[in-house]
Design a protein around this motif. Structure first.
Motif: not given
Length: 811
Positions: A200-208
């Protein structure tokens, strides 16, 4: 704009009515503030506002060290905030840039961005600690300078990093500020990952988080026990990158488990990438060593686009490997769910040469033990659309038992000793038809037949085979023999053959009689056809190698019989002086087409004899015959050639000095003897049926699929196939037909798979018969009082005219 039109309309109405003074229309406001922005040398984010109540507008900047995150907006009475990012100034000179905001009518306002001087080129030291890794992520996302984290122009890990101190991760790159650099792991590992990330805070989530125009290479993310727990409603989640656009990922590995308890079915989650968007390339076309590897499990408690390599693929993924367990849920409409490759592959030929060695299963059933899920198969490489996955250019672990799972489509007992079954493989598109034959049942016979009962049987078609072409098909032979009184209940295509000339590639024995033996020159060059499916008169079978010893005894002397009904009869050969022929050798195999002939050499000596005993049988000792005539073409060529029309007669074409010797010592009325002996793997006993085959792919229960060698098509190509399997006690034979070359229905089979299928059936030895468009199976249906082909031949024109067939007959 609507407000302006409304005010103008009211004013005009008042003037017309003459009930008030003239009113000036309100002027549209168009302002920017502030007019000047100050930026430190380190760079970072800044913003200004635009107010325009009347018109659409756009913004442009004249320097590439400024990136505008908003470039256009619609007319609005409200102020619009324009965000920008200034990159780090690594020079010793101050610099400035001008942002111009223009309305559609041409009005312009400017904002000047002034940035202080730097201290010169920053000597980057890369990333060496967890604190530096997190600081880099935050710096990049804020638009601050990242030169300190670079070496030779690349963001680089300088050593393995213990990431245990990081609890909540900040993914590198956002949609507004995508990561567009090279991230070089330097062959190092980010170890001890125990992170949470909030989508919800970071909709694109991964190491990058969000990568665009980036390169990621030489990196391992996670060590044994590493885990990323994903919260929020989900969007794009990956071990390496949540979302990657126009990005290359090579030689990267994810070892971390990705766990997500809830989310939307539009979520894309993958061991390497959540979504590999257009322009993204994962792996390398030529090198598996440069590919991406996912070893981490994906534990997702809801239905979404979930894949061991990527949740969704719109770019290209090649030479990548999944070893992780992928657990999830399938959507009710079948459009998403767990897959070892990619849940969604948007088009064909973008997911190629990849390797699925993990597991795929239901989250609830397998979450306690992910490796208990079913081993990866072709059917679980993708979810939708399945047509875009090509199993011929991707690999799964075909040593797993589950790879050979099948379900029964149809099964029926044709007789007490004969069962027919149609199976559909659950792990791939493959249909298989099987005849199980109990040779110990005294009322069951496995016999063989040549099309049109003759050999050779030319088609004269230049070996261009497709559907029926002159000679009988399997259906034709079965129906004809039934009409002649034989109780044929099933059959398959059989041995290899040259279609144009109509000759078989190997020996052929029909109901004990040697019907075809090719000459030693030919049989010597057909080393891959030395095997055969042989049924002995004692009710046992073999897939072993054949060895021939045939002889003619005349006037007290023995001569080697070199061939039976072979095309060597068309010419003389001093090297192979004695060649036998029978009534099967017909001058016109198809009387309606006189251009197709089986010639006899005009310059040979022919000796025709009539049996005084039964015709010669294989491994049954000597048969006797009386010489009825000689036809000598060794001096003057014959004008009339001695074709045989009676099954009680046998002929010999003789050449060289042998012809002179026999003419001098044998006369009409003399008794001659002949025998045809044959050993099968060194065993000599009476043979009832034999068709030559190709290779032995299973010997005494052991894998022999490497017999053809890696250059053979059996090793590398999926083809339609017919093959016999023999049981350990040699008293049961399975005749197996597998359809192929039919995308979406049945792919065919390779050699190792034939061995494993035979093993699952209970087989002990296996060889192969002709395949490709020849593969077919006929079964009689007593309820309809008719038989027919039960499989789907791959030829466009249907069932092919083959040369010989194996038939199941009831006595």
């Amino acid at each position: 704009m609507r407000n302006s039109i409304f005010i103008l309309t009211i004013a005009a109405a008042l003037l017309i009515a003459g009930c008030g003074p003239e009113v000036e229309p309100e002027q549209a406001k168009f302002e920017v503030a502030p007019a000047t922005l100050e930026q430190p040398a380190a760079g970072g984010q800044a913003s200004f506002t635009v107010l325009s109540t009347a018109e659409d507008w756009m913004a442009r900047v004249d320097k590439d060290w400024i990136k505008l995150l908003t470039v256009t907006a619609k007319a609005s009475p409200d102020a619009v905030t324009v965000k920008l990012i200034a990159s780090e100034n690594t020079t010793v000179e101050a610099r400035s840039a001008t942002i111009t905001v223009s309305t559609m009518s041409g009005a312009k306002k400017t904002v000047t961005v002034a940035q202080g001087a730097g201290s010169g080129a920053v000597a980057g030291k890369g990333i060496s600690t967890a604190d530096e890794l997190l600081a880099f992520a935050k710096a990049f996302n804020s638009g601050a300078g990242i030169s300190a984290y670079k070496v030779d122009g690349e963001v680089k890990l300088m050593c393995d990093i213990d990431a245990s101190s990081i609890k909540e991760w900040v993914p590198i790159g956002t949609k507004d500020i995508p990561f567009g650099e090279t991230f070089n792991g330097g062959g190092h590992t980010i170890r001890n990952v125990a992170w949470t990330v909030d989508t919800d805070k970071y909709p694109f989530a991964g190491l990058i988080g969000y990568a665009k125009n980036a390169k990621v290479k030489n990196l391992t993310f996670g060590s044994e026990g590493s885990k990323v727990t994903v919260g929020g409603s989900g969007n794009f989640v990956g071990g390496i990158a949540g979302y990657a656009e126009v990005t290359t990922l090579t030689k990267v590995t994810n070892n971390a488990t990705l766990s997500m308890a809830a989310g939307k079915n539009t979520t894309c989650i993958g061991g390497i990438c959540g979504q590999a968007a257009q322009g993204t390339v994962m792996g390398d076309e030529k090198s598996k060593a440069q590919g991406c590897v996912n070893n981490g499990d994906l534990l997702v408690a809801f239905a979404c686009h979930e894949g061991g390599l990527a949740g969704r693929c719109d770019g290209k993924i090649m030479n990548c490997t999944n070893n992780g367990a992928v657990l999830g849920k399938y959507a009710a409409d079948g459009t998403c769910g767990p897959a070892w490759g990619c849940s969604y592959i948007s088009k064909a030929n973008i997911f190629t040469t990849n390797f699925g060695y993990g597991h795929v299963g239901d989250y609830d059933a397998c979450k306690a033990s992910p490796k208990s899920a079913r081993a990866a198969v072709h059917a679980t490489a993708t979810v939708y659309p399945t047509a875009n996955y090509d199993l011929t250019i991707n690999t799964v672990d075909w040593t797993q038992d589950t790879y050979y799972d099948w379900e029964t489509v149809e099964e029926k007992q044709l007789h007490a000793g004969v069962k027919y079954a149609h199976y559909n493989f659950t792990g791939m598109t493959r249909h298989m038809h099987v005849l199980e034959i109990d040779l110990s049942n005294p009322s069951v016979q496995l016999t063989t037949a040549f099309a049109d009962e003759c050999i050779p049987n030319p088609n004269g078609n230049g070996n261009s085979n497709n559907g029926k072409n002159i000679r009988e098909t399997l259906s034709d032979v079965c129906n004809r023999r039934r009409s002649e009184g034989q109780n044929i209940i099933a059959g398959v295509n059989s041995g290899f053959f040259d279609s144009n000339d109509g000759i078989a590639r190997g020996y052929h024995v029909e109901e004990c009689e040697p019907v075809y033996v090719n000459n030693p020159d030919v049989s010597g060059t057909l080393g891959n056809h030395v095997w055969g499916i042989t049924v002995f008169t004692d009710g046992t079978a073999s897939c072993g190698k054949k060895a021939l010893n045939a002889a003619l005894e005349a006037a007290g002397k023995s001569y080697k019989i070199c061939s039976v009904n072979d095309t060597i009869l068309r010419h003389v050969s001093a090297k192979y002086a004695v060649n036998m022929y029978t009534s099967r050798y017909k001058q016109y195999p198809h009387p309606e087409k006189k251009t197709l002939t089986n010639a006899l050499a005009a310059n040979a000596l022919y000796m025709v004899a009539e049996y005084t005993s039964d015709p010669v049988k294989v491994n049954a000792g000597w048969a006797e015959a009386t010489v009825k005539s000689f036809h000598d073409g060794t001096g003057t060529k014959l004008t009339t050639l001695p074709y045989i029309t009676s099954s009680k007669q046998v002929g010999f074409a003789i050449s060289g000095t042998t012809a002179s010797e026999i003419l001098a010592s044998v006369k009409v009325g003399d008794t001659i003897r002949l025998k045809v002996d044959m050993t099968i793997d060194g065993v000599a006993k009476p043979i009832f049926t034999q068709n030559s085959s190709m290779y032995k792919l299973m010997t005494d229960g052991e894998d022999g699929s490497n017999t053809p060698g890696s250059s053979a098509s059996l090793y590398s190509v999926y083809d339609p196939m017919t093959f016999p399997v023999v049981s350990p006690d040699a008293k049961k034979v399975w005749l197996v037909e597998i359809d192929g070359r039919q995308v979406g229905y049945s792919i065919g089979v390779k050699g190792y798979e034939m061995y494993r299928i035979a093993k699952k059936l209970g087989g002990w030895n296996i060889t192969r018969l002709d395949g490709g468009g020849s593969s077919c199976m006929w079964v009689y249906d007593s309820s309809r009082n008719a038989g027919g082909i039960v499989n789907r031949p791959s030829d466009a024109k249907g069932e092919r005219s083959c040369l010989n067939y194996l038939l199941v007959r009831l006595k």
